[in-house]
Design an enzyme around this catalytic site. Structure first.
Site, PDB file in Angstrom:
ATOM      1  N   HIS A  56       1.123  -1.306  -0.081  1.00 37.14           N
ATOM      2  CA  HIS A  56      -0.217   0.143   0.162  1.00 37.14           C
ATOM      3  C   HIS A  56       0.867   0.797  -0.257  1.00 37.14           C
ATOM      4  O   HIS A  56       2.030   1.110   0.252  1.00 37.14           O
ATOM      5  CB  HIS A  56      -0.802   0.007   0.943  1.00 37.14           C
ATOM      6  CG  HIS A  56      -1.916   1.270   1.104  1.00 37.14           C
ATOM      7  ND1 HIS A  56      -1.791   2.425   1.977  1.00 37.14           N
ATOM      8  CD2 HIS A  56      -2.932   0.632   0.952  1.00 37.14           C
ATOM      9  CE1 HIS A  56      -3.065   3.071   1.877  1.00 37.14           C
ATOM     10  NE2 HIS A  56      -3.933   1.824   1.636  1.00 37.14           N
ATOM     11  N   GLN A  74      -4.719  -5.158   7.008  1.00 41.94           N
ATOM     12  CA  GLN A  74      -6.118  -6.123   6.188  1.00 41.94           C
ATOM     13  C   GLN A  74      -5.547  -7.403   6.647  1.00 41.94           C
ATOM     14  O   GLN A  74      -7.050  -8.407   6.640  1.00 41.94           O
ATOM     15  CB  GLN A  74      -5.951  -6.481   4.436  1.00 41.94           C
ATOM     16  CG  GLN A  74      -5.463  -4.828   4.278  1.00 41.94           C
ATOM     17  CD  GLN A  74      -7.074  -4.307   3.526  1.00 41.94           C
ATOM     18  OE1 GLN A  74      -8.193  -5.472   4.168  1.00 41.94           O
ATOM     19  NE2 GLN A  74      -7.033  -3.273   3.863  1.00 41.94           N
ATOM     20  N   CYS A  78      -5.048   2.390  -3.439  1.00 41.60           N
ATOM     21  CA  CYS A  78      -3.633   3.079  -3.254  1.00 41.60           C
ATOM     22  C   CYS A  78      -2.479   2.381  -3.310  1.00 41.60           C
ATOM     23  O   CYS A  78      -1.589   1.939  -2.395  1.00 41.60           O
ATOM     24  CB  CYS A  78      -3.759   2.760  -1.557  1.00 41.60           C
ATOM     25  SG  CYS A  78      -4.389   4.831  -1.695  1.00 41.60           S
ATOM     26  N   LYS A 135     -10.311  -0.678  10.303  1.00 43.60           N
ATOM     27  CA  LYS A 135     -10.945  -2.076   9.597  1.00 43.60           C
ATOM     28  C   LYS A 135     -11.275  -3.198  10.168  1.00 43.60           C
ATOM     29  O   LYS A 135     -11.029  -4.269   9.362  1.00 43.60           O
ATOM     30  CB  LYS A 135      -9.654  -2.235   8.443  1.00 43.60           C
ATOM     31  CG  LYS A 135      -8.682  -1.533   7.571  1.00 43.60           C
ATOM     32  CD  LYS A 135      -7.971  -1.505   6.894  1.00 43.60           C
ATOM     33  CE  LYS A 135      -7.095  -0.423   6.049  1.00 43.60           C
ATOM     34  NZ  LYS A 135      -8.116   0.673   4.716  1.00 43.60           N
ATOM     35  N   ASP A 171       2.412  -4.515   8.455  1.00 42.94           N
ATOM     36  CA  ASP A 171       1.895  -4.236   7.694  1.00 42.94           C
ATOM     37  C   ASP A 171       0.295  -4.920   8.163  1.00 42.94           C
ATOM     38  O   ASP A 171       0.062  -5.142   7.145  1.00 42.94           O
ATOM     39  CB  ASP A 171       1.639  -2.988   6.037  1.00 42.94           C
ATOM     40  CG  ASP A 171       0.120  -2.637   6.235  1.00 42.94           C
ATOM     41  OD1 ASP A 171      -0.787  -2.373   6.618  1.00 42.94           O
ATOM     42  OD2 ASP A 171       0.151  -2.164   5.167  1.00 42.94           O
TER      43      ASP A 171
HETATM   44  N1  PMP Z   1      -2.188  -0.667   5.178  1.00 41.91           N
HETATM   45  C1  PMP Z   1      -3.171  -1.456   3.502  1.00 41.91           C
HETATM   46  C2  PMP Z   1      -2.153  -3.510   3.642  1.00 41.91           C
HETATM   47  C3  PMP Z   1      -4.517  -0.905   3.797  1.00 41.91           C
HETATM   48  O1  PMP Z   1      -4.780  -1.791   3.141  1.00 41.91           O
HETATM   49  C4  PMP Z   1      -4.503   0.356   4.426  1.00 41.91           C
HETATM   50  C5  PMP Z   1      -5.720   0.940   3.603  1.00 41.91           C
HETATM   51  N2  PMP Z   1      -6.452   0.297   2.854  1.00 41.91           N
HETATM   52  C6  PMP Z   1      -3.547   0.959   4.688  1.00 41.91           C
HETATM   53  C7  PMP Z   1      -1.898   0.263   5.257  1.00 41.91           C
HETATM   54  C8  PMP Z   1      -3.909   2.538   5.579  1.00 41.91           C
HETATM   55  O2  PMP Z   1      -4.548   2.018   6.610  1.00 41.91           O
HETATM   56  P1  PMP Z   1      -5.540   3.478   7.513  1.00 41.91           P
HETATM   57  O3  PMP Z   1      -5.766   4.242   6.052  1.00 41.91           O
HETATM   58  O4  PMP Z   1      -5.704   2.681   8.560  1.00 41.91           O
HETATM   59  O5  PMP Z   1      -3.843   4.715   8.071  1.00 41.91           O
END
Ligand code: PMP
Length: 412
Positions: free
Chosen positions: A129, A209, A370, A232, A206
């Site tokens: 991401h 998910q 993203c 999430k 990270d």
């Molecule tokens: N890493 C991953 C794999 C994600 O799916 C996301 C959110 N789509 C993020 C990081 C960022 O998370 P947040 O916007 O809650 O900071």
């Protein structure tokens, strides 16, 4: 076969009844919410806990002597304690953040002040991401570090060969997504952690998910840092957790500075507060931090094996359906995969698809998710992504597949 999906000790009707938003109509149709990888819906206990906090407790935490402040502090620290236990961590290792993004930025900023020297390497993967790319890229540019990328195969599996061939004594840190938001791939994180440690590198995982699909024990995983977001995981937005190993956090300088993170301040010198407060400058998201634990408790009480079986049944059914659609290509067919179905359809733009699906009350996400470098790797601009959660039903999947098929026929 009964489509209303009672699987082992898991009753989807019972789960759905706990999510009031699932009763609403969208464009006059019952909501079918398949955008769970972007954010999950909230169960009634979470909604009630938010209301309860503002109706009974609201006060600033930590420095107050009065009852409300003490109750707020107890509730917030109780939440930290609970989440620490759930993760298998010490409470001093659990830092409240604004989310996954802030957790990564905290580590990047703080480690960036002492851990690296020019020429050192940081290893990420092709499926990260942007939150796990851009902060490292900025750091690399600032310090003259080299950002290296672990390749993936056509199915979206991480190539362990590519990881191992790039891992060396120069690698100071590996930062890897546990579960890909765009592909659904579940990475062999334990193997990566163990190999990276043997090479002397730190590891950040990270977990954004991963957390809504099962339990993660950070002690067993042995990653140095693990980050995730409340929203999430059925909790409020704007809140997250950074887990860090105590001995590392002790060495690390503060990220932000100001109130709360200090022990003593004079104009000559400031000493810092103990962990975890050293990394929590300013008034925190008190309500969010408290309610986060309610969300985790709600999820923890589910039968996780049954949750997994249910989500896999949803994914299997959706996959079987969409494979009948001419010109549809699934992006992300890793051997280990979570309940994410990403796809492109020849001759149909994903945004048009999503707009049509929305007219049937179906919420899916489209675009690059993203993960622009990942999309480039697959030679596409973006995908349509249906991501399933505990409260989704096979009936909803069937309805989605039927409308998808019709929509593709119309748009072609
Ligand atoms: N890493 C991953 C794999 C994600 O799916 C996301 C959110 N789509 C993020 C990081 C960022 O998370 P947040 O916007 O809650 O900071």
């Amino acid at each position: 076969m009964n489509n209303s999906t009672t699987i082992s000790r898991f009753d989807v009707a019972d789960i759905r009844a706990q999510f009031p938003i699932l009763n609403r109509l969208v464009k006059g149709k019952p909501l079918v919410y398949f955008d769970n990888a972007a954010t999950t819906q909230k169960p009634q206990v979470v909604i009630d806990a938010i209301k309860h906090y503002y109706s009974h407790t609201n006060a600033n935490v930590h420095r107050g002597i009065h009852t409300l402040s003490e109750e707020g502090t107890l509730a917030m620290e109780g939440s930290r304690e609970y989440i620490a236990q759930y993760l298998g961590a010490k409470r001093s290792e659990v830092i409240f953040t604004r989310g996954t993004t802030e957790g990564i930025n905290l580590v990047v900023h703080s480690l960036g002040l002492f851990h690296f020297k020019k020429g050192d390497e940081i290893l990420i993967s092709a499926m990260e991401h942007h939150a796990n790319i851009v902060p490292w890229q900025i750091l690399c540019n600032r310090l003259g570090l080299v950002l290296k990328v672990i390749d993936i195969n056509e199915k979206g599996d991480l190539c362990l060969d590519s990881f191992r061939s790039q891992l060396s004594h120069k690698t100071k840190l590996v930062s890897l997504v546990h579960t890909s938001n765009a592909l659904g791939t579940i990475n062999p994180v334990k193997t990566v952690v163990d190999d990276a440690h043997k090479a002397g590198a730190l590891v950040l995982i990270d977990g954004a998910q991963a957390m809504a699909h099962g339990k993660v024990n950070v002690r067993e995983l042995d990653a140095d840092f693990f980050v995730f977001s409340s929203h999430k995981l059925f909790g409020p937005t704007g809140v997250g957790i950074l887990f860090g190993k105590e001995q590392l956090l002790e060495q690390m300088p503060p990220y932000q500075s100001g109130g709360e993170m200090i022990a003593e301040v004079s104009f000559e010198k400031t000493t810092y507060n103990e962990l975890p407060y050293k990394f929590e400058a300013g008034t925190p998201h008190i309500e969010g931090n408290i309610v986060f634990a309610e969300a985790v408790k709600w999820f923890a009480a589910l039968d996780h094996q049954a949750v997994h079986a249910h989500e896999m049944a949803l994914l299997r059914r959706a996959t079987e359906h969409v494979l009948h659609i001419d010109g549809l290509r699934i992006i992300g067919e890793a051997a280990e995969k979570t309940s994410v179905l990403s796809f492109v359809v020849e001759g149909v733009h994903h945004q048009d698809l999503a707009l049509f699906l929305d007219t049937h009350g179906i919420a899916v996400r489209t675009g690059h998710h993203c993960t622009q470098p990942l999309m480039k790797r697959f030679g596409i601009e973006g995908t349509t992504r249906a991501s399933f959660s505990v409260y989704n039903s096979l009936d909803e999947v069937d309805f989605f597949a039927e409308k998808l098929q019709k929509t593709v026929a119309i748009l072609r």
